[in-house]
Design an enzyme around this catalytic site. Structure first.
Site, PDB file in Angstrom:
ATOM      1  N   ILE A  30       0.832  -1.213   0.000  1.00 47.36           N
ATOM      2  CA  ILE A  30       0.000   0.000   0.000  1.00 47.36           C
ATOM      3  C   ILE A  30       0.867   1.263   0.000  1.00 47.36           C
ATOM      4  O   ILE A  30       0.403   2.335  -0.395  1.00 47.36           O
ATOM      5  CB  ILE A  30      -0.953  -0.025   1.222  1.00 47.36           C
ATOM      6  CG1 ILE A  30      -2.180   0.820   0.984  1.00 47.36           C
ATOM      7  CG2 ILE A  30      -0.246   0.360   2.516  1.00 47.36           C
ATOM      8  CD1 ILE A  30      -3.299   0.583   1.996  1.00 47.36           C
ATOM      9  N   GLY A  91      12.463  -3.238  11.531  1.00 49.32           N
ATOM     10  CA  GLY A  91      11.378  -2.536  10.837  1.00 49.32           C
ATOM     11  C   GLY A  91      10.152  -3.380  10.558  1.00 49.32           C
ATOM     12  O   GLY A  91       9.269  -2.948   9.814  1.00 49.32           O
ATOM     13  N   HIS A  98       6.077 -12.107   5.683  1.00 48.80           N
ATOM     14  CA  HIS A  98       5.886 -11.596   4.320  1.00 48.80           C
ATOM     15  C   HIS A  98       7.227 -11.280   3.687  1.00 48.80           C
ATOM     16  O   HIS A  98       8.126 -10.756   4.322  1.00 48.80           O
ATOM     17  CB  HIS A  98       4.996 -10.347   4.297  1.00 48.80           C
ATOM     18  CG  HIS A  98       5.431  -9.274   5.247  1.00 48.80           C
ATOM     19  ND1 HIS A  98       5.157  -9.320   6.592  1.00 48.80           N
ATOM     20  CD2 HIS A  98       6.121  -8.124   5.041  1.00 48.80           C
ATOM     21  CE1 HIS A  98       5.661  -8.246   7.183  1.00 48.80           C
ATOM     22  NE2 HIS A  98       6.269  -7.509   6.269  1.00 48.80           N
TER      23      HIS A  98
END
Ligand code: 5GP
Ligand code: ZN
Length: 112
Positions: A30, A91, A98
């Site tokens: 996104i 992070g 993923h």
């Protein structure tokens, strides 16, 4: 379980899905950090890359799918990066494993 990526798998949260296999889903990030930025996730909920080692068939399918995404997005020849941020210190913000597939112009390595 309140997991964003499980909700993308179930369709509860919409995503721009590019590819789907028995064990994986690939969709656009996104907030892309490169011209090509696709996430490839296992359908099984595991929190991170280390836990994926317990699912060797899924891990192999995920690797194959990352490579297919790179081909389909036109970066297989120019080069791309497959990244698993693992742990908050690196992070990781979504605790469903993923792979980031990053490619195209703007790849900067080493970072900083
Ligand atoms: P991490 O920081 O955990 O390695 O990566 C999580 C990634 O998920 C980030 O790159 C972030 O932009 C992406 N992301 C977060 N929320 C959503 C969402 O609702 N949809 C999609 N497609 N990507 C998301
Ligand atoms: Zn999940």
């Amino acid at each position: 379980m309140d997991c964003l990526f499980c909700k993308i798998i179930s369709g509860e949260v919409p995503a721009q899905v590019l590819r789907e296999t028995e064990r994986t889903l690939a969709f656009r990030d996104i907030n892309p950090q490169a011209p090509v930025h696709v996430l490839v996730i296992p359908k099984v909920h595991v929190p991170n890359f280390a836990a994926l080692a317990e699912h060797p068939e899924t891990l192999a399918e995920l690797a194959a799918e990352a490579a297919e995404v790179a081909k389909a997005e036109g970066v297989a020849e120019s080069g791309y990066r497959v990244v698993f941020n693992t742990g908050t210190g690196a992070g990781q913000t979504v605790f469903h494993a993923h792979a980031h597939v990053l490619g195209g112009r703007g790849l900067n390595w080493p970072p900083g």
